[in-house]
Structures are given as C-alpha cells and as structure tokens.
Write a protein that holds these residues in place. Structure first.
Motif, PDB file in Angstrom:
ATOM      1  N   ASN A  49      28.746  22.501  24.696  1.00 35.49           N
ATOM      2  CA  ASN A  49      27.396  22.312  24.162  1.00 35.49           C
ATOM      3  C   ASN A  49      26.872  20.905  24.474  1.00 35.49           C
ATOM      4  O   ASN A  49      26.545  20.142  23.577  1.00 35.49           O
ATOM      5  CB  ASN A  49      27.402  22.582  22.658  1.00 35.49           C
ATOM      6  CG  ASN A  49      26.016  22.867  22.119  1.00 35.49           C
ATOM      7  OD1 ASN A  49      25.061  22.991  22.858  1.00 35.49           O
ATOM      8  ND2 ASN A  49      25.914  22.971  20.805  1.00 35.49           N
ATOM      9  N   ALA A  50      26.837  20.559  25.777  1.00 34.11           N
ATOM     10  CA  ALA A  50      26.322  19.265  26.248  1.00 34.11           C
ATOM     11  C   ALA A  50      27.091  18.098  25.633  1.00 34.11           C
ATOM     12  O   ALA A  50      26.492  17.144  25.116  1.00 34.11           O
ATOM     13  CB  ALA A  50      24.822  19.143  25.965  1.00 34.11           C
ATOM     14  N   SER A  51      28.418  18.162  25.705  1.00 34.22           N
ATOM     15  CA  SER A  51      29.254  17.094  25.154  1.00 34.22           C
ATOM     16  C   SER A  51      28.963  15.762  25.835  1.00 34.22           C
ATOM     17  O   SER A  51      28.589  15.706  27.016  1.00 34.22           O
ATOM     18  CB  SER A  51      30.736  17.432  25.339  1.00 34.22           C
ATOM     19  OG  SER A  51      31.110  18.534  24.561  1.00 34.22           O
ATOM     20  N   THR A  52      29.166  14.682  25.100  1.00 31.45           N
ATOM     21  CA  THR A  52      28.914  13.337  25.621  1.00 31.45           C
ATOM     22  C   THR A  52      30.205  12.564  25.854  1.00 31.45           C
ATOM     23  O   THR A  52      30.167  11.379  26.184  1.00 31.45           O
ATOM     24  CB  THR A  52      28.021  12.557  24.649  1.00 31.45           C
ATOM     25  OG1 THR A  52      28.655  12.489  23.357  1.00 31.45           O
ATOM     26  CG2 THR A  52      26.664  13.232  24.502  1.00 31.45           C
ATOM     27  N   ASP A  53      31.370  13.224  25.675  1.00 29.34           N
ATOM     28  CA  ASP A  53      32.651  12.573  25.917  1.00 29.34           C
ATOM     29  C   ASP A  53      33.323  13.234  27.128  1.00 29.34           C
ATOM     30  O   ASP A  53      32.659  13.773  27.999  1.00 29.34           O
ATOM     31  CB  ASP A  53      33.527  12.629  24.653  1.00 29.34           C
ATOM     32  CG  ASP A  53      33.848  14.059  24.233  1.00 29.34           C
ATOM     33  OD1 ASP A  53      33.450  15.005  24.951  1.00 29.34           O
ATOM     34  OD2 ASP A  53      34.509  14.242  23.193  1.00 29.34           O
ATOM     35  N   ARG A  54      34.639  13.221  27.189  1.00 31.99           N
ATOM     36  CA  ARG A  54      35.381  13.745  28.333  1.00 31.99           C
ATOM     37  C   ARG A  54      35.652  15.254  28.232  1.00 31.99           C
ATOM     38  O   ARG A  54      36.427  15.801  29.020  1.00 31.99           O
ATOM     39  CB  ARG A  54      36.724  13.014  28.472  1.00 31.99           C
ATOM     40  CG  ARG A  54      36.596  11.549  28.884  1.00 31.99           C
ATOM     41  CD  ARG A  54      37.975  10.895  29.021  1.00 31.99           C
ATOM     42  NE  ARG A  54      38.825  11.628  29.946  1.00 31.99           N
ATOM     43  CZ  ARG A  54      39.876  12.368  29.565  1.00 31.99           C
ATOM     44  NH1 ARG A  54      40.186  12.492  28.269  1.00 31.99           N
ATOM     45  NH2 ARG A  54      40.621  12.991  30.456  1.00 31.99           N
ATOM     46  N   THR A  55      35.016  15.921  27.309  1.00 26.69           N
ATOM     47  CA  THR A  55      35.227  17.361  27.153  1.00 26.69           C
ATOM     48  C   THR A  55      34.987  18.118  28.458  1.00 26.69           C
ATOM     49  O   THR A  55      35.775  18.984  28.846  1.00 26.69           O
ATOM     50  CB  THR A  55      34.299  17.907  26.045  1.00 26.69           C
ATOM     51  OG1 THR A  55      34.728  17.397  24.778  1.00 26.69           O
ATOM     52  CG2 THR A  55      34.323  19.426  26.003  1.00 26.69           C
ATOM     53  N   GLY A  56      33.901  17.814  29.143  1.00 29.23           N
ATOM     54  CA  GLY A  56      33.580  18.501  30.387  1.00 29.23           C
ATOM     55  C   GLY A  56      34.641  18.313  31.447  1.00 29.23           C
ATOM     56  O   GLY A  56      35.020  19.265  32.147  1.00 29.23           O
ATOM     57  N   GLU A  57      35.133  17.102  31.575  1.00 28.27           N
ATOM     58  CA  GLU A  57      36.188  16.817  32.555  1.00 28.27           C
ATOM     59  C   GLU A  57      37.430  17.646  32.271  1.00 28.27           C
ATOM     60  O   GLU A  57      38.034  18.234  33.180  1.00 28.27           O
ATOM     61  CB  GLU A  57      36.518  15.325  32.502  1.00 28.27           C
ATOM     62  CG  GLU A  57      37.664  14.892  33.398  1.00 28.27           C
ATOM     63  CD  GLU A  57      38.032  13.431  33.195  1.00 28.27           C
ATOM     64  OE1 GLU A  57      39.209  13.083  33.446  1.00 28.27           O
ATOM     65  OE2 GLU A  57      37.168  12.646  32.757  1.00 28.27           O
ATOM     66  N   ILE A  58      37.804  17.722  31.004  1.00 31.27           N
ATOM     67  CA  ILE A  58      38.999  18.488  30.614  1.00 31.27           C
ATOM     68  C   ILE A  58      38.782  19.978  30.853  1.00 31.27           C
ATOM     69  O   ILE A  58      39.655  20.683  31.361  1.00 31.27           O
ATOM     70  CB  ILE A  58      39.339  18.212  29.135  1.00 31.27           C
ATOM     71  CG1 ILE A  58      39.687  16.734  28.942  1.00 31.27           C
ATOM     72  CG2 ILE A  58      40.487  19.108  28.666  1.00 31.27           C
ATOM     73  CD1 ILE A  58      39.733  16.303  27.487  1.00 31.27           C
ATOM     74  N   GLY A  59      37.604  20.479  30.482  1.00 29.56           N
ATOM     75  CA  GLY A  59      37.305  21.897  30.660  1.00 29.56           C
ATOM     76  C   GLY A  59      37.264  22.306  32.120  1.00 29.56           C
ATOM     77  O   GLY A  59      37.810  23.347  32.509  1.00 29.56           O
ATOM     78  N   ARG A  60      36.628  21.494  32.955  1.00 26.91           N
ATOM     79  CA  ARG A  60      36.558  21.814  34.385  1.00 26.91           C
ATOM     80  C   ARG A  60      37.942  21.794  35.030  1.00 26.91           C
ATOM     81  O   ARG A  60      38.248  22.642  35.892  1.00 26.91           O
ATOM     82  CB  ARG A  60      35.612  20.841  35.090  1.00 26.91           C
ATOM     83  CG  ARG A  60      34.140  21.140  34.857  1.00 26.91           C
ATOM     84  CD  ARG A  60      33.252  20.250  35.706  1.00 26.91           C
ATOM     85  NE  ARG A  60      33.271  18.862  35.232  1.00 26.91           N
ATOM     86  CZ  ARG A  60      32.396  18.383  34.357  1.00 26.91           C
ATOM     87  NH1 ARG A  60      31.445  19.156  33.863  1.00 26.91           N
ATOM     88  NH2 ARG A  60      32.473  17.118  33.979  1.00 26.91           N
ATOM     89  N   LYS A  61      38.777  20.866  34.621  1.00 26.95           N
ATOM     90  CA  LYS A  61      40.136  20.778  35.165  1.00 26.95           C
ATOM     91  C   LYS A  61      40.937  22.021  34.804  1.00 26.95           C
ATOM     92  O   LYS A  61      41.641  22.603  35.647  1.00 26.95           O
ATOM     93  CB  LYS A  61      40.837  19.530  34.633  1.00 26.95           C
ATOM     94  CG  LYS A  61      42.260  19.316  35.140  1.00 26.95           C
ATOM     95  CD  LYS A  61      42.807  17.988  34.633  1.00 26.95           C
ATOM     96  CE  LYS A  61      44.208  17.722  35.182  1.00 26.95           C
ATOM     97  NZ  LYS A  61      45.201  18.661  34.632  1.00 26.95           N
ATOM     98  N   ALA A  62      40.827  22.464  33.552  1.00 24.95           N
ATOM     99  CA  ALA A  62      41.563  23.654  33.117  1.00 24.95           C
ATOM    100  C   ALA A  62      41.085  24.883  33.886  1.00 24.95           C
ATOM    101  O   ALA A  62      41.894  25.730  34.292  1.00 24.95           O
ATOM    102  CB  ALA A  62      41.381  23.859  31.614  1.00 24.95           C
ATOM    103  N   ALA A  63      39.777  24.996  34.100  1.00 21.65           N
ATOM    104  CA  ALA A  63      39.236  26.142  34.831  1.00 21.65           C
ATOM    105  C   ALA A  63      39.701  26.136  36.283  1.00 21.65           C
ATOM    106  O   ALA A  63      39.940  27.202  36.880  1.00 21.65           O
ATOM    107  CB  ALA A  63      37.715  26.125  34.758  1.00 21.65           C
ATOM    108  N   ALA A  64      39.829  24.949  36.877  1.00 25.98           N
ATOM    109  CA  ALA A  64      40.300  24.848  38.257  1.00 25.98           C
ATOM    110  C   ALA A  64      41.770  25.242  38.371  1.00 25.98           C
ATOM    111  O   ALA A  64      42.209  25.763  39.406  1.00 25.98           O
ATOM    112  CB  ALA A  64      40.091  23.430  38.780  1.00 25.98           C
ATOM    113  N   GLU A  65      42.525  25.022  37.320  1.00 22.02           N
ATOM    114  CA  GLU A  65      43.963  25.297  37.337  1.00 22.02           C
ATOM    115  C   GLU A  65      44.303  26.739  36.965  1.00 22.02           C
ATOM    116  O   GLU A  65      45.362  27.240  37.336  1.00 22.02           O
ATOM    117  CB  GLU A  65      44.685  24.356  36.356  1.00 22.02           C
ATOM    118  CG  GLU A  65      44.638  22.896  36.745  1.00 22.02           C
ATOM    119  CD  GLU A  65      45.215  21.994  35.671  1.00 22.02           C
ATOM    120  OE1 GLU A  65      45.444  20.811  35.962  1.00 22.02           O
ATOM    121  OE2 GLU A  65      45.423  22.473  34.528  1.00 22.02           O
ATOM    122  N   ASP A  66      43.427  27.399  36.218  1.00 22.99           N
ATOM    123  CA  ASP A  66      43.754  28.713  35.662  1.00 22.99           C
ATOM    124  C   ASP A  66      42.580  29.669  35.884  1.00 22.99           C
ATOM    125  O   ASP A  66      41.487  29.471  35.347  1.00 22.99           O
ATOM    126  CB  ASP A  66      44.047  28.580  34.158  1.00 22.99           C
ATOM    127  CG  ASP A  66      44.720  29.804  33.571  1.00 22.99           C
ATOM    128  OD1 ASP A  66      44.422  30.919  34.029  1.00 22.99           O
ATOM    129  OD2 ASP A  66      45.530  29.643  32.638  1.00 22.99           O
TER     130      ASP A  66
END
Length: 293
Positions: free
Chosen positions: A46-63
């Motif tokens: 929901n338009a996070s302003t911290d590193r949430t997006g980085e973590i989410g994109r990394k997980a999606a790339a891995e799985d």
C-alpha cells in the motif's frame, strides 16, 4: 498430504501490507516454508515508504508462487484487504499479515480438516500473541471449535469471541458469498458472522500461529480516532468519522437477516442480538480502557 500441486486444493494467500520492512522477510519465509505445496501468495504493498517494496520484489523474484503489487498511493488498509480478495482464486483463501509467523504445517493441517468437514467454512489454528522479540505473552486467545453447536450458539461464539479467525483459512465458495471487508469499523466481526451462519469454524489442533502485536495499547477513544482516520479506510463519510461504530450493528442485523438459516433460527438470533449490541459496546470500551491503564 502429497506434494503434487495439481492434486491438491489451491490456497490463495493475500498479504495486504504497509511499511513492514522490520518483519516482512521473516513472515514471507514462514509462508514459503509451508509443507503444503499448492499455494499462491499475493503481496499488495500500500505505497510503503520503507524497504517493504525491496523485500517484496526480491521474494517474488526468488519464488514463482509470489506476486508483488504496489499501489501508487495509499488506498487505505481496508481497500487493500479487499483488493487481495478480489484478485484471489482457488479453493481456499487466507489473509496474512506482514509481521506474523505460522507453523510449517498450518496450511496443510487447515486444508486437511476442511476437506474432512464439508460443511465447515473456516479452519483456525491455535493462536498466540507475541511481541517484537517473538516472545509469547499470556493473553487468552482460545477459540472453540463450533462443531456440534446450534446455529444460535455458533453465532454468539463469534459475537463474543476474539477476531483471530478472520486470519484463518476460509473456504472460498463461502467467502465469496459474504460482503467481504466493508468500509466501517468492526467489518471483521460482520464477515465472521456471515461465515459462521453458513457453517462451522473448525480447529486445526496440530497447527499454531503467532500474531505479532505491533500496535501500541489504545484507550477506547484512541481506537475510535484511529477508526475515523481516512487513511485507515473505515470512515468514508462525515457520519462515519463522527460515529465510527454506527454502521456495525446495522450490518450485523443484515448478516443475520440474509443468512441461509430457518426463520425460527433467524428470529431467535435477532431477538437476542438487539439487547446484546449495547452490552458488547460497553464491554469492549471497558476492556480497551483497562488494557491502556
């Protein structure tokens, strides 16, 4: 349970999140490590302003089982909960917070007990509150299995109980018949009421779930102020902002009125519900103020 994804019911996990960088990696690892194979995870940021997006994109790339979506602007928490459900498909659905932890067999155990009980609408694990360090506290989180209870008893089990089952595993065909997460405070109670009037809530005793307490203790007044905040997504009109709980009793009465139960059952519940509504409000306010003090 076998491991062939094509032979197992499909489980869709919706993760609506905002600024979850602190615990998101742990939560995702807990879900990715589930013994049950046929899962799909949708992260809705929901338009996070911290590193949430980085973590989410990394997980999606891995799985390949994970999809990451990001809103351009904050759409409100409730709208984000609705979004992941709107995009869900499969046989079962579960909302997952970005800071919780689940036992490795939670989904397998929950699916198994729902498959064995055709009339059940929701399966829930044993739940525990934990703090930021992962330590469990002694708050009562017990919830009864409703099998062998009357419709009347089932309904009031939900009415007086905690809201933990809203993060349990739900049978999709029943969930899609509800109004889902609505734009008012207490919508989780209404959703659970709709589900329990369609069938039992069954306990998966060999599974557990740690629900992390990330919100500071609130007085009743502070809770109402949070409910009235437009960013929370539960106050879309001026009336909602002044009276955050106004629509809850109306929605509960409507849930009973529409339920697939007999007229005698419906009338019995409605007659008991009307005087119980103000009592529940008073009890909830006193509990909130007692916890804060």
């Amino acid at each position: 349970m076998g491991t062939d994804q094509h032979s197992e019911p499909r489980v869709f996990i919706g993760m609506p999140i905002y600024n979850e960088e602190r615990f998101l990696s742990l939560a995702l690892e807990s879900l990715r490590s589930q013994s049950y194979a046929n899962i799909q995870i949708l992260i809705s940021d929901n338009a996070s302003t911290d590193r949430t997006g980085e973590i989410g994109r990394k997980a999606a790339a891995e799985d390949a089982r994970i999809t990451y979506l990001r809103a351009d602007s904050n759409i409100g928490a409730i709208a984000n909960f609705r979004l992941v459900l709107d995009k869900a498909d499969g046989d079962y659905f579960m909302w997952a917070a970005g800071h919780d932890v689940w036992s490795p067999d939670l989904i397998a155990e929950s699916v198994a007990i729902l498959e064995a009980n055709d009339t059940a609408t929701l399966a829930f694990a044993s739940s525990y509150w934990i703090n930021a360090d992962g330590e469990r506290d002694d708050r009562d989180t017990d919830y009864p299995d409703t099998r062998n209870k009357s419709v009347f008893s089932r309904f009031f089990t939900v009415f007086w109980g905690n809201m933990h089952p809203v993060l349990g595993l739900m049978r999709m065909k029943n969930l899609k018949k509800t109004h889902g997460m609505q734009n008012f405070a207490g919508t989780d109670l209404v959703l659970l009421s709709e589900m329990i009037l369609m069938g039992d809530f069954v306990h998966a005793p060999n599974a557990w779930w740690n629900r992390r307490d990330v919100r500071k203790k609130e007085t009743h007044a502070e809770r109402m102020k949070r409910y009235a905040d437009p960013q929370f997504g539960q106050a879309i009109t001026a009336l909602d902002r002044h009276f955050p709980l106004l629509r809850l009793p109306i929605a509960l009465l409507g849930a009973v009125w529409r339920a697939p139960i007999t007229w005698p059952q419906r009338l019995m519940i409605l007659l008991a519900l009307l005087p119980a509504l103000p009592v529940r409000y008073i009890v909830g306010r006193r509990k909130a103020n007692a916890k804060r003090n």
